[in-house]
Enzyme design. Structure first.
Site, PDB file in Angstrom:
ATOM      1  CG  ASP A   1      19.234 -27.518 -17.983  1.00  0.00           C
ATOM      2  OD1 ASP A   1      19.797 -27.142 -17.144  1.00  0.00           O
ATOM      3  OD2 ASP A   1      19.239 -28.678 -18.672  1.00  0.00           O
TER       4      ASP A   1
ATOM      5  CE  LYS B   1      18.205 -25.306 -13.645  1.00  0.00           C
ATOM      6  NZ  LYS B   1      18.670 -25.383 -15.046  1.00  0.00           N
TER       7      LYS B   1
ATOM      8  CG  ASP C   1      24.959 -31.700 -18.921  1.00  0.00           C
ATOM      9  OD1 ASP C   1      24.826 -32.276 -19.873  1.00  0.00           O
ATOM     10  OD2 ASP C   1      25.987 -32.367 -17.886  1.00  0.00           O
TER      11      ASP C   1
ATOM     12  CG  ASP D   1      17.836 -31.962 -19.548  1.00  0.00           C
ATOM     13  OD1 ASP D   1      18.210 -33.339 -19.198  1.00  0.00           O
ATOM     14  OD2 ASP D   1      17.880 -30.988 -19.073  1.00  0.00           O
TER      15      ASP D   1
END
Length: 257
Positions: free
Chosen positions: A10, A183, A12, A208
């Site tokens: 990922d 996602k 950000d 995250d």
């Protein structure tokens, strides 16, 4: 701890937080590069081209990668549609350059009235007329595609509307649910896995956000690594029935070999 032959990562919250650098992220990518382990940044951002994403990482976060290391939901959408039917090549799209360029690169032509597909993604200049065209196209039989279901995006002003909010308007006006690509759906993961050229058992999904990154891995049946540098907290994860395969506070804790 299993040794993985490839990584899906990922952006950000994992590589950076908005405009804030995460130093451990840079070191993590450099360890992968040094070990010659392939990786793909898998992002729900459909607005930017891979070239733009790679340039942002290089120029603003000192993470030196190539466009080939980037797999956006725009690319996944174009790949998904291209594989559906070789004879269907017209599309009406609400979205930014990243989405439109991905569709053009796969040989799609833009058509407003009777397209084969109506694709809706984040568009910073969306208008009522664009929604009208998408709605009418879907009512006429166009297959309805949504890039990703993220309702909000974090920026320096707070949580602003994301692609999911834009798509929800068209779902309401058509009384149809979109087929979502990004996602936590399986579609983007399957396409990313095909691009990286590895099997499910060989890759690790790093992110995250439990609701997008980790659920994407869980839904697709690959191992997951949750890093606590972004959205999800340990308290939230403690309440989940299905946990990430691994949990760490910093990417510095993760050994790639």
């Amino acid at each position: 701890m299993q040794q993985y032959q490839g990584y899906l990562i990922d952006l950000d919250g994992t590589m950076y937080r908005g405009r804030i650098k995460i130093p451990a992220a840079k070191r993590f990518i450099e360890r992968l590069q040094q070990a010659e382990i392939p990786f793909l940044f898998v992002t729900n951002n459909s607005t930017q081209t891979p070239e733009m994403v790679a340039a942002n990482l290089t120029e603003n976060f000192d993470i030196h990668v190539l466009p080939e290391n980037v797999y956006t939901t725009a690319l996944a959408t174009a790949d998904y549609l291209a594989d559906l039917d070789s004879k269907k090549r017209t599309v009406y799209a609400i979205g930014e350059l990243g989405l439109k360029q991905a569709l053009l690169d796969k040989g799609f032509r833009f058509e407003e009235k009777t397209p084969d597909y109506a694709v809706v993604g984040l568009d910073y200049d969306v208008t009522y007329h664009k929604f009208e065209l998408a709605t009418l196209a879907i009512k006429r039989g166009a297959k309805f595609i949504g890039t990703n279901a993220d309702t909000n995006l974090p920026n320096e002003r707070g949580l602003v509307p994301g692609a999911g909010s834009v798509i929800a308007l068209v779902e309401c006006s058509t009384q149809q649910k979109a087929t979502y690509i990004g996602k936590p759906e399986k579609i983007i993961m399957a396409k990313a896995l095909k691009k990286i050229g590895l099997n499910k058992e060989q890759v690790l999904m790093v992110g995250d956000n439990y609701q997008t990154d980790i659920k994407a891995g869980i839904n697709f049946g690959i191992d997951t690594l949750l890093v606590y540098t972004g959205v999800s907290t340990r308290q939230q994860i403690a309440q989940q029935k299905v946990k990430p395969t691994y949990e760490i506070n910093s990417l510095d804790e993760w050994k790639v070999k």
